[in-house]
Design an enzyme around this catalytic site. Structure first.
Site, PDB file in Angstrom:
ATOM      1  N   HIS A 242     -16.964  -3.741  -2.981  1.00 27.13           N
ATOM      2  CA  HIS A 242     -15.483  -3.715  -2.981  1.00 27.13           C
ATOM      3  C   HIS A 242     -15.480  -5.183  -1.786  1.00 27.13           C
ATOM      4  CE1 HIS A 242     -10.952  -3.880  -3.167  1.00 27.13           C
ATOM      5  NE2 HIS A 242     -11.131  -3.670  -1.950  1.00 27.13           N
TER       6      HIS A 242
ATOM      7  N   TYR B  79       0.960  -1.132   0.118  1.00 28.01           N
ATOM      8  CA  TYR B  79       0.037  -0.144  -0.113  1.00 28.01           C
ATOM      9  C   TYR B  79       1.175   1.116   0.012  1.00 28.01           C
ATOM     10  CZ  TYR B  79      -4.618  -2.214   0.731  1.00 28.01           C
ATOM     11  OH  TYR B  79      -5.676  -2.947   0.729  1.00 28.01           O
TER      12      TYR B  79
END
Length: 619
Positions: free
Chosen positions: A390, A209
């Site tokens: 999601h 990330y």
């Protein structure tokens, strides 16, 4: 494997009119299109009438043989519907509504529910146009819904109807897209602004990330962002899993550079109000003509956190990437300033999914009664116009359900055929109003038959998430409203003696998972008390508690009967696509349960990664 079928039985309806170089039926413009195969030999156009519930397809294939189009499901082609047609050498056309009786055999449907609008063949292409109802009365026809549809195309080199795996293609498509970009207004004097990470060396890890903080465009007067699209480099494999932009409160003190979003420096996880989101399979998105993201006003955010999730599953070295979001904005203002509300199950290892589960449901509750207090000003009713769903690889279905005064109002959005590889922002057919005090429930369904160990909530693609982003107006300061169950009580229901939340999560590794224990775990997670975490753009956090209400299924709509069709018993009294009458919510006890301390939820100093590693190791 190819299988030749009896010609006389399968070519069926032969129409006497020659079709070489001519077209039958209407030839109106179809707004949507997609290639269905890697070599771009199979091209689909389509459009629909939402009120009449009729969809029109036009399939164009580079062949002089038969062509077919239908709908299949995730697991097997058996039972798929397939409308087939072609042009015989003498110029007559044949056309039939069929289904796959098994992997190699087509059978004619008892009810012919597809209407031929045109069939032509030239030196290069065979083109078939037809319409069909969203839902016919024929059980062999798959319903067309607002879920992700798995479109099946097939064809042959000649007019001998023959199924060949090499000429069969399945593609996930959201068929009922409300707005086409060509139908939306493009403001004058559009300005383009890119927010991206440049020449970033992707670590040799399966999950990264990467976050950085970037300024929004500096303008002297109010502007609206009205469109965004991903900026992606073309790699040999999909490396970018998702891209998010989070608005930062103007009082935030932000770090510089690029770092792990959820690693050693907690400052790189600041800013939690999503304003734009893209994920695998998505493309560009343009907001409806009356809404936009406001920039340039004192109350508007001036900085954003750009988050890019990389999935380098093969640990490839030396990969550099430049990715981000391209924004289109203009001084031509729209009527409403929009916002995004994040709902679902808090992404945290208390979210667990057992291995070997054919189906396991997780729930995240949102209670809006404190929105006005936390916003610092009155919160007008939210008008929801779009959404983004999601989960990660185990996700199979999601839905968001709305409740008011302890009665179910409606399903706001859903996808019962969710496909990880097709995540896109979608428009609602009708705007949904959310009032202060309403409850919002997210349900996510997972399947883990291919896994032999627990799946925990977390940032990696092999972990799981359960999130729904609602696009609404007018904007307020609430960024997220998510829930999680009391894991101590869940562990007790599974026979594990634990005294705190961390111990409860780790105890899931001790459970002997079977269909029965999976059922007990799912029931416990639904019936224990939930903690609801509400967060604002300025990182103010409030905790509440609540109980998961029952979800009342929405009745199926009426089927449309064609010649030769039969009405099934369950369809004799069509109920329409309307929500069931409000029913009271169920309560699941009144005991006061302990909650996870807020500090444990924020994970600073890399605790998130450590906890996940510990849980996965079964320590």
């Amino acid at each position: 494997m190819a299988c030749t079928l009896p010609f006389g039985l399968l070519l069926l309806t032969v129409l006497a009119a020659p079709s070489q170089g001519s077209r039958q039926g209407p030839a109106s413009r179809l707004r949507y299109s997609r290639f269905l195969d890697p070599s771009n030999a199979v091209f689909l156009r389509w459009d629909f009438d939402l009120e009449a519930e009729i969809i029109t397809f036009e399939l164009q294939v580079r062949t002089a043989g038969w062509v077919g189009l239908g709908i299949t499901n995730r697991y097997t082609m058996v039972g798929s519907d397939l409308v087939v047609g072609g042009v015989l050498p003498e110029g007559n056309v044949y056309f039939s509504d069929q289904h796959l009786a098994d992997e190699h055999t087509l059978e004619k449907d008892g009810s012919q529910d597809a209407e031929l609008l045109g069939l032509t063949e030239d030196a290069v292409y065979t083109t078939m146009r037809f319409s069909r109802p969203f839902r016919s009365c024929d059980p062999h026809d798959q319903d067309i819904t607002s879920d992700t549809m798995r479109v099946l195309a097939a064809y042959g080199p000649d007019d001998t109807l023959q199924l060949d795996r090499e000429r069969m293609f399945v593609k996930s498509i959201f068929l009922l897209q409300i707005f086409h970009p060509d139908d939306l207004d493009v403001p004058e004097n559009t300005i383009i602004h890119d927010l991206e990470i440049t020449d970033f060396l992707i670590p040799e890890d399966d999950t990264t990330y990467a976050c950085t903080f970037l300024p929004l465009p500096i303008v002297s007067e109010k502007h609206h962002i009205y469109r965004f699209e991903p900026r992606l480099l073309d790699h040999n494999e999909t490396l970018v899993h998702h891209i998010l932009l989070y608005a930062c409160g103007n009082a935030s003190i932000l770090p510089t550079g690029i770092s792990d979003c959820y690693g050693a420096d907690p400052a790189f996880s600041l800013c939690s109000q999503v304003i734009v989101g893209w994920a695998v399979g998505g493309t560009s998105y343009q907001f409806p003509d009356d809404v936009g993201i406001s920039i340039g006003m004192p109350s508007d955010p001036q900085w954003v956190r750009l988050e890019i999730h990389y999935s380098n599953f093969h640990n490839l070295p030396g990969l550099y990437d430049t990715s981000g979001i391209r924004m289109y904005y203009s001084a031509q203002l729209r009527k409403h300033d929009m916002g995004v509300l994040q709902l679902g199950f808090l992404t945290f290892p208390i979210h667990f999914i057992p291995p070997g589960a054919e189906s396991f449901r997780s729930y995240g509750l949102c209670k809006t009664e404190k929105f006005q207090e936390m916003n610092g000003a009155p919160v007008p009713d939210l008008q929801v116009f779009g959404y983004l769903l999601h989960t990660h690889l185990a996700g199979r279905a999601l839905k968001a359900v709305q409740y008011r005064n302890r009665a179910q109002l409606q399903t706001i959005c859903k996808d019962d055929s969710y496909d990880f590889s097709l995540q896109e922002t979608r428009d609602l057919p009708h705007r949904v109003e959310i009032k202060p005090g309403d409850e919002l429930l997210v349900e996510c369904q997972y399947e883990t038959l291919d896994r032999d160990s627990l799946t925990f909530g977390g940032p990696s693609t092999v972990n799981e998430m359960c999130l729904i982003f609602l696009f609404y107006y007018p904007r307020n300061n609430i960024s997220s409203c998510q829930g999680y169950p009391d894991i101590i009580s869940v562990a007790h229901e599974l026979g594990e003696e634990v005294s705190d939340s961390m111990e409860g999560a780790m105890a899931m590794n001790n459970v002997e998972w079977s269909p029965e224990s999976i059922r007990v775990a799912e029931k416990a997670c639904k019936e224990v008390q939930q903690t609801v975490i509400i967060k604002t753009i300025d990182e103010i956090v409030e905790n509440m508690t609540g109980w998961i209400p029952e979800i009342i299924p929405t009745p199926r709509g009426p089927c449309l009967e064609s010649w030769g069709g039969k009405v099934e018993p369950q369809d004799e009294t069509p109920a329409g696509f309307r929500a069931a009458a409000p029913m009271p919510l169920s309560a699941s006890g009144t005991a006061t349960l302990s909650h996870i301390p807020l500090a444990a939820l924020l994970f600073g100093q890399g605790a998130f990664s450590w906890l996940l590693a510990t849980l996965q190791a079964g320590v």
